[in-house]
Design an enzyme around this catalytic site. Structure first.
Site, PDB file in Angstrom:
ATOM      1  N   CYS A 168    -133.008  18.800 -65.319  1.00  0.00           N
ATOM      2  CA  CYS A 168    -132.024  18.904 -64.397  1.00  0.00           C
ATOM      3  C   CYS A 168    -132.289  18.478 -63.114  1.00  0.00           C
ATOM      4  O   CYS A 168    -132.230  19.093 -62.664  1.00  0.00           O
ATOM      5  CB  CYS A 168    -130.683  19.239 -64.870  1.00  0.00           C
ATOM      6  N   GLU A 225    -107.145  13.476 -79.380  1.00  0.00           N
ATOM      7  CA  GLU A 225    -107.996  11.960 -78.086  1.00  0.00           C
ATOM      8  C   GLU A 225    -106.974  11.962 -76.735  1.00  0.00           C
ATOM      9  O   GLU A 225    -107.292  11.819 -75.650  1.00  0.00           O
ATOM     10  CB  GLU A 225    -109.173  11.218 -78.196  1.00  0.00           C
TER      11      GLU A 225
END
Length: 339
Positions: A211, A42
């Site tokens: 969406c 990360e």
DNA sequence: AAAACGTGGGT
DNA sequence: TACCCAAGTTT
């Protein structure tokens, strides 16, 4: 005013189910998951594309597969593995963090969100990623992928003053309690492969029914960007058959703590160098995120190393040890011609 | 709280 | 070519 989609469940299930079929399972940090490995990946992936990170991650984990193996590493050791990846503060923060973990957590990687947030280099999104991917706890993330997916999904005005606050609330709302591992990886994969920046492949998207930006085209964001400053730098690279003379960079402007040739920036006459038996001058441009560097480097050949009178931290580094040191990309490139 | 912080992928 | 922007955090 557009209202938020009623159910977050439709969203998260769409993402999760899509992930099960289309997720990028082969990414190296998705094997043998541990808190430590998710952390390293990360940090490397902050503002850095997957493709770029992969070789760095593999090399890093090969040398330091777990906390125990990295616990005695020096900052230079870690910077060496970061060499060429950029944003070197990240490597320095990994060093600081593992020292904290050693002292305060008996060298056991923290399991709590609040503990992770206390470590340098870990912010809300990275802590959320570690919690959800390594420990399967429901925490939202907000990386570039999630930002793009959810802002399109709800048609968020990105020029709004407090978009970030809105987006975090939205990410929190959409993040499920269950299947958090699959969801978190899934939404990033979706953003990286389907809901991409320029021309999204809405036809392949599991969210194209609900969406609010489905099948729209997107203009490139035209941000008002201020003129990038230019900076001239003059280096003197001294080397002998077997070694390079490098100095540890001390200022915060860029490349902090990396090893570079002698910095002649102000063209001060220095008499720390003897007359070389051979010399040449090279010039190159190198773009940093905030400055364009115009680098002039004189390369001095010597028969053998000599003593330097200076307070600056420096070292004649054996050419076969050069990969043990953190060097900026352009310096590494130049040096490779003389190894 | 805008700016700093690296490098390379992709168009 | 030039330009956007990428698994963000810190000050």
């Amino acid at each position: 005013m557009n209202s938020i989609n009623k159910n977050s469940q439709e969203f998260s299930e769409g993402v999760t189910n899509w992930y099960l079929l289309n997720g990028r399972e082969s990414l190296p940090w998705r094997r043998n998951v541990s808190g430590y490995k998710v952390w390293i990946s990360e940090i490397m992936l902050q503002q850095t594309q997957v493709k770029t990170v992969i070789p760095f991650y593999k090399k890093f984990i090969k040398k330091y597969p777990n906390l125990e193996s990295i616990s005695s590493a020096t900052e230079d050791d870690i910077l060496a593995l970061w060499s060429g990846l950029g944003f070197y503060r990240r490597a320095k923060n990994i060093y600081k963090s593992k020292e904290i973990i050693k002292k305060e957590y008996k060298n056991r990687f923290p399991r709590k969100f609040n503990e992770l947030m206390l470590l340098p280099g870990i912010g809300r999104s990275t802590a959320g990623a570690i919690m959800s991917i390594a420990y399967k706890k429901s925490y939202p993330i907000l990386d570039a992928n999630v930002k793009r997916v959810i802002s399109r999904y709800e048609k968020i005005d990105m020029s709004d003053k407090d978009v970030m606050k809105k987006l975090w609330m939205l990410s929190e709302f959409l993040t499920p309690i269950n299947n958090i591992f699959e969801y978190t990886q899934g939404i990033m994969d979706l953003g990286a492969t389907v809901c991409i920046s320029r021309s999204p492949n809405c036809i392949q998207c599991p969210l194209n029914q609900s969406c609010k930006s489905a099948y729209e085209t997107f203009d490139i964001n035209k941000k008002i960007k201020k003129e990038k400053s230019k900076k001239k730098i003059y280096f003197t690279l001294a080397h002998s058959k077997k070694s390079f003379l490098l100095f540890k960079k001390n200022d915060k402007t860029f490349w902090e703590s990396l090893w570079i040739p002698y910095d002649n920036q102000n063209l001060k006459k220095s008499n720390i160098f003897k007359e070389p038996y051979k010399s040449e001058v090279k010039n190159l441009n190198h773009a940093l995120s905030h400055v364009d560097l115009d680098i002039t480097i004189e390369i001095f050949d010597y028969k053998k190393p000599f003593k330097i009178e200076t307070n600056l931290e420096h070292q004649w580094i054996n050419k076969n040890q050069i990969d043990k040191f953190g060097l900026p990309k352009p310096i590494k490139s130049i040096i490779e011609n003389y190894v």
